[in-house]
Design a protein around this motif. Structure first.
Motif, short mmCIF file in Angstrom:
data_model
loop_
_atom_site.label_atom_id
_atom_site.label_comp_id
_atom_site.label_asym_id
_atom_site.label_seq_id
_atom_site.Cartn_x
_atom_site.Cartn_y
_atom_site.Cartn_z
N ASN A 81 65.01 6.50 63.64
CA ASN A 81 64.35 6.72 62.35
C ASN A 81 62.98 6.03 62.28
OD1 ASN A 81 66.53 8.25 61.31
ND2 ASN A 81 67.65 6.34 61.00
N ARG A 82 62.20 6.22 63.34
CA ARG A 82 60.83 5.69 63.45
C ARG A 82 60.76 4.18 63.57
NH1 ARG A 82 56.49 9.41 61.69
NH2 ARG A 82 57.46 11.43 61.47
N SER A 83 61.84 3.56 64.01
CA SER A 83 61.83 2.11 64.16
C SER A 83 62.71 1.69 65.34
CB SER A 83 62.34 1.46 62.87
OG SER A 83 62.16 0.06 62.93
N CYS B 245 56.87 -3.04 76.76
CA CYS B 245 57.84 -2.10 76.18
C CYS B 245 57.98 -0.84 77.02
CB CYS B 245 57.40 -1.70 74.78
SG CYS B 245 57.17 -3.08 73.63
N LEU B 246 59.22 -0.43 77.20
CA LEU B 246 59.54 0.87 77.75
C LEU B 246 60.34 1.60 76.68
CD1 LEU B 246 61.06 1.77 81.20
CD2 LEU B 246 61.89 2.79 79.10
N ARG C 290 56.60 5.26 67.99
CA ARG C 290 56.52 4.64 66.66
C ARG C 290 57.32 3.35 66.61
NH1 ARG C 290 57.70 10.63 64.65
NH2 ARG C 290 59.51 10.07 65.89
N ALA C 291 58.46 3.34 67.28
CA ALA C 291 59.26 2.11 67.34
C ALA C 291 58.50 1.01 68.08
CB ALA C 291 60.60 2.39 68.04
N GLU D 285 55.27 0.68 68.30
CA GLU D 285 54.21 0.17 67.43
C GLU D 285 54.75 -0.96 66.55
OE1 GLU D 285 52.50 3.29 65.10
OE2 GLU D 285 51.68 4.32 66.85
N GLN D 286 55.93 -0.74 65.96
CA GLN D 286 56.53 -1.77 65.12
C GLN D 286 56.98 -2.97 65.95
OE1 GLN D 286 59.44 -0.41 62.30
NE2 GLN D 286 58.30 1.47 61.90
N LEU D 287 57.54 -2.70 67.12
CA LEU D 287 58.00 -3.79 67.98
C LEU D 287 56.84 -4.71 68.38
CD1 LEU D 287 60.18 -5.25 69.57
CD2 LEU D 287 59.99 -3.46 71.35
N ARG D 288 55.70 -4.14 68.67
CA ARG D 288 54.54 -4.96 69.02
C ARG D 288 54.13 -5.85 67.85
NH1 ARG D 288 51.66 -0.23 72.48
NH2 ARG D 288 52.36 -0.95 74.53
N LEU D 289 54.20 -5.34 66.64
CA LEU D 289 53.88 -6.18 65.46
C LEU D 289 54.88 -7.31 65.30
CD1 LEU D 289 52.87 -3.41 62.90
CD2 LEU D 289 51.35 -5.03 64.07
#
Length: 193
Positions: A88-90, A113-114, A123-124, A126-130
């Motif tokens: 769900n985009r995360s 990240c892989l 998209r996940a 992107e959030q993981l990097r933040l």
């Protein structure tokens, strides 16, 4: 040249996960290098409840014994690769929970990240990097995204990931960035007394 200790963390625990395939593929590439030690870490092996501590272990020690075992494991590494799906985009909840249970153990270390799925978990990631930045990690620029028709061919038909040339090239670049950051930050952490 130092050989940093790198954890490849399988970030889902579902029975039908693709993480085993993707992580094993990346592990083989990383283990063939002579400039890093790698270990596969499976979140299935750490039965942490949903975060229920009085505060982050940045402020007070965790009471949960499994959380402390996880923190000790995380602390042993100089850098990390998160192998993740996109829900769900995360990121998967189990990964967010594992990240929340540690804080100083992640600090001033690199993360790569892989991702896999229809859009390569872009998209996940992107959030993981933040999240990694908030945990004082240094995310690498390059990641690996197993996506679209290539992902579905690997998932449904068992397509060999080694036959997808762009992800192999990205994996090598990502691991080189991770190695450089791991050595650079380890040296800086050693000077920070």
């Amino acid at each position: 040249m130092n050989r940093p200790n790198i954890a490849i963390i399988m970030s889902t625990t579902r029975a039908a996960r693709f993480a085993d395939t993707a992580a094993a593929w990346l592990y083989a590439i990383a283990a063939a290098r002579q400039d890093m030690h790698v270990e596969l870490i499976d979140l299935r092996e750490f039965s942490m409840p949903f975060f229920d501590e009085a505060a982050s272990n940045a402020w007070i020690p965790s009471e949960n014994a499994e959380a402390r075992r996880w923190q000790q494991k995380v602390a042993a590494f100089d850098g990390y690769v998160f192998v993740t799906a996109e829900y769900n985009r995360s990121i998967p909840a189990v990964l967010k929970n594992a990240l929340d249970y540690a804080y100083p153990e992640w600090n001033r270390k690199p993360a790569a990240c892989l991702g896999y799925g229809s859009v390569g978990a872009a998209r996940a990631i992107e959030q993981l990097r933040l999240i990694c930045i908030e945990l004082q990690m240094a995310p690498t620029r390059t990641g690996v995204h197993i996506q679209g028709a290539d992902f579905f061919a690997a998932l449904q038909d068992g397509k060999d990931l080694n036959t997808i040339p762009y992800i192999g090239q990205n994996a090598e670049t990502m691991l080189e960035e991770l190695r450089w950051w791991a050595n650079t930050l380890a040296e800086a952490r050693g000077r920070d007394v």
